[in-house]
Design an enzyme around this catalytic site. Structure first.
Site, PDB file in Angstrom:
ATOM      1  CG  ASP A  29      21.902  -0.643   1.627  1.00  0.00           C
ATOM      2  OD1 ASP A  29      21.385  -1.687   1.579  1.00  0.00           O
ATOM      3  OD2 ASP A  29      22.946  -0.036   1.949  1.00  0.00           O
ATOM      4  CG  ASP A 434     -21.324  -3.335   5.444  1.00  0.00           C
ATOM      5  OD1 ASP A 434     -22.425  -2.788   5.325  1.00  0.00           O
ATOM      6  OD2 ASP A 434     -21.224  -4.361   5.169  1.00  0.00           O
TER       7      ASP A 434
END
Length: 747
Positions: A29, A434
């Site tokens: 866990d 870009d």
């Protein structure tokens, strides 16, 4: 754990071979589970490396013929269940080679993992229920037969404590002496010796309940990302070369295969539509509520839902490489990459737990020895301090938040390659984007249709006739516009291309030419007014094609790679967060400036790849934490140089590999959403650490002064663990206004 190279018979040194064994483990866990298993297996003879993946529930061991059954026994002795194992059938010469040749795929791991089992059917649940029943019986016996009360509670305590003590002993023998089970065992046994048997039994039950809740919460976070794999249907309708359709397993589809997808069916593979048109519901993978209309040559993704039309799809990615599989793989890898904060907590807890034992011992021993205090009373307080100091909540505070955030981001198309990246994104102060494929869609669109003596409809009709059948991007833009306006395209004859100038043909008995202004000027005179209109369109960064009918200019069609629908909103969100933005593009200055002015962003144009990298470096020297967003090969150097590289969805593989993160669905606003997710995560982690340490500090003081005892101590630890985990799970949801399904972010 690395071992020296082996020697050949002639005395030369060669890289020793190894075998890879992967074990499927249930019950892990948190990070402390991984540490216990690593320590145990690393002590086995012949073991080279141990890789424990809590998120996948797997343990991968590279070893020299180590006994697989012994590995299973070691892990089982720590309280975990080994479901099954997969041992490599061949030896390896390198770790990479072995993983490629012999290790099972991550997709297989998911298929094998028994994550669907209800919590009440787990071993932890059965032990907790048995302990609870035993404690209830002990209370009943104590009320009805007081003489047997102490023995009844002792037996009830043993129901839960024996398994805990066995795990503590195994962990200690395997190299983890200060485990949570060790602290619990010492405290419970100590309580019995000072006569607090009823409290000891209750404390054991509370500890088991806390462990169970921790497991349930961890399973929920794990299932959030694993649930993505269930979106892909198990079967597909495969069409052969003769048009016959048969139902096959979806994971057997090969790249290039053609499949039919009926209305209402989930699409079983990534692909390109080869025929048909339909509204595609992409909400299962990107959260966008509005279906997207798609037709021939457009991409579709596995797990999305076909709407109202039958489509045929050519498969472009195998099952192990489809969009969902890549998302799951990236997130799983990211969950194993620790953030700086998490690494600090891990180091801190190594010293913290032994320190707690020392403090508890001093609290129990010093007051009676030095000041004549009551031994029973101070031992009781020392045991309470031991329980208060359990590090569970502290250890899980960071990985729980990071795992939840990575899963939440992935479900919305925000992929981050590890906790370190997640932590860094929130510190970004400048973003370089870009243009083509990032701020813009990456393909030209018709923006203007101008008629010179002919209607706009005629101009589009004749232009589309000449471009029919062409795959050139400009031709595709014209044909898309014609399809959008439902234009009836007339047939052509005598069609031919004029190199570097355009195309011509006979249409409805008329000689038609479509091409550059230079090519058109050779066939017909261009008036001053027409030249002025063409120049104005060029100044807006648009490419203009002229239409000539017989010997006169009939019209013009302007095209440009337009901004994405959400680009302006995405840049506004970044600006509102105080983040500087700049466009970095290799496109010409005129086109870049036109797009930059439209979007309100600073522009750096006509850049080579090393120019983009240089500008990123300049911003960093100016004190900015820089993110670079791009999708092409020419962006790779700048993506690598930036503090955080973010690849846009649909980008090249090299961009995705170089980047630290990816915006899967290509929305500029998702860059801002990624930064918001990072900031929320770091706030959540700080809250978790404050809760974990704050509760311990409060109960430590209250215990020493005699206000609280064993029950509140274990409640403080269990409560802190549960609170921290539940707080982390809040990150699985996205706050209003920042989710990709926000209207402003729609396609």
């Amino acid at each position: 754990m690395t071992r020296p190279n082996a020697r050949n018979e002639d005395g030369s040194t060669a890289a020793s071979q190894a075998i890879t064994t992967r074990l499927q483990v249930q019950g892990m866990d948190c990070a402390s589970c991984a540490i216990k298993i690593e320590n145990a297996l690393n002590r086995m003879p012949g073991v080279r490396t141990v890789d424990v993946s809590v998120s996948r529930g797997t343990v991968t061991v590279r070893h020299d013929n180590a006994n697989s059954a012994e590995m299973t026994s070691k892990i089982s002795s720590l309280g975990y269940t080994v479901a099954e194992s997969d041992q490599a059938s061949a030896r390896e010469h390198s770790p990479i080679e072995s993983e490629e040749r012999t290790g099972p795929s991550r997709g297989q791991d998911h298929d094998r993992e028994p994550s669907d089992r209800p919590w009440w059917q787990t071993g932890k649940a059965r032990l907790t229920i048995a302990s609870g029943v035993a404690l209830a019986v002990a209370f009943a016996v104590g009320k009805s037969v007081p003489a047997f009360e102490r023995w009844a509670f002792l037996l009830a305590m043993m129901v839960g404590l024996v398994p805990i003590a066995k795990r503590a002993f195994s962990a200690a023998m395997a190299g983890t002496p200060f485990s949570i089970e060790t602290l619990m065992t010492i405290a419970a046994v100590g309580a019995v010796f000072i006569g607090a048997t009823e409290e000891a039994a209750t404390v054991v039950l509370l500890f088991l309940i806390g462990e169970l809740l921790e497991g349930v919460a961890a399973s929920r976070a794990r299932a959030s990302i694993q649930g993505l794999t269930k979106l892909v249907p198990k079967t597909a309708r495969l069409e052969d070369s003769e048009g016959r359709v048969s139902e096959v397993e979806a994971d057997t589809l090969l790249v290039g295969a053609v499949i039919q997808v009926r209305p209402g069916d989930r699409i079983p593979a990534d692909g390109v539509i080869v025929s048909g048109e339909s509204a595609i519901d992409e909400s299962p993978i990107n959260g966008e509520s509005n279906p997207v209309r798609k037709g021939r040559d457009e991409n579709v993704f596995a797990g999305t839902v076909n709407g109202d039309g039958l489509v045929k799809v050519r498969v472009t990615a195998a099952a192990a490489d489809n969009t969902i599989a890549r998302v799951v793989k990236l997130v799983e890898e990211a969950q194993e990459s620790k953030a700086p904060t998490e690494r600090f907590i891990d180091r801190f807890s190594r010293y913290y737990t032994p320190g707690v034992v020392v403090v508890a011992a001093l609290v129990a021993i010093l007051p009676p020895l030095l000041f004549g205090g009551d031994w029973n009373g101070w031992i009781y307080k020392g045991l309470a301090v031991l329980l208060i100091g359990c590090p569970c909540a502290l250890v899980i505070s960071t990985p729980a938040a990071i795992a939840a955030s990575l899963a939440a981001g992935a479900r919305r198309g925000l992929l981050l390659k590890g906790g370190a990246v997640l932590e860094k994104v929130g510190k970004v102060t400048a973003v370089g984007l870009d243009k083509t494929g990032t701020l813009t869609a990456g393909k030209p669109q018709v923006t203007d249709i101008v008629g010179f003596g002919r209607s706009e409809g005629d101009v589009l009709r004749f232009a589309a006739a000449l471009e029919l059948g062409s795959s050139h991007p400009l031709a595709t833009a014209i044909l898309s516009k014609a399809a959008e306006q439902r234009t009836q395209i007339p047939p052509t004859s005598e069609a031919s291309a004029i190199g570097g100038k355009g195309v011509r043909a006979m249409v409805e008995g008329t000689k038609v030419f479509l091409g550059s202004a230079k090519g058109a000027a050779e066939l017909a005179a261009v008036s001053d007014a027409q030249q002025a209109r063409i120049a104005a369109l060029n100044d807006e960064g648009k490419t203009v094609s002229l239409l000539v009918l017989d010997d006169s200019i009939a019209g013009a069609i302007a095209m440009r790679d337009e901004p994405r629908p959400d680009a302006e909103r995405g840049l506004k969100l970044l600006a509102e967060a105080g983040i500087r933005t700049v466009m970095l593009t290799g496109d010409n200055r005129r086109t870049a400036d036109a797009i930059g002015e439209q979007l309100g962003i600073d522009v750096e144009a006509e850049l080579l790849p090393d120019d983009k990298q240089r500008i990123i470096g300049r911003l960093q020297k100016e004190g900015f934490v820089v993110a670079k967003v791009g999708d092409g090969i020419n962006d790779a150097p700048a993506l690598a140089a930036a503090d955080v590289g973010i690849a846009m969805g649909g980008g090249t593989d090299i961009a995705l590999e170089t980047a630290d993160a990816a915006v899967l669905h290509g929305r500029v606003s998702d860059v801002a959403a990624m930064i918001v997710l990072s900031k929320r995560t770091m706030t959540n982690i700080r809250q978790n650490i404050a809760v974990a340490l704050g509760l311990k500090a409060i109960f430590l003081v209250s215990t020493v002064v005699g206000i609280t005892g064993l029950w509140p101590a274990i409640l403080a630890d269990t409560g802190a663990t549960v609170l921290v985990t539940l707080n982390a799970l809040r990150l699985l949801s996205v706050p209003s206004g920042h989710g990709p399904s926000d209207k402003g972010a729609s396609r």
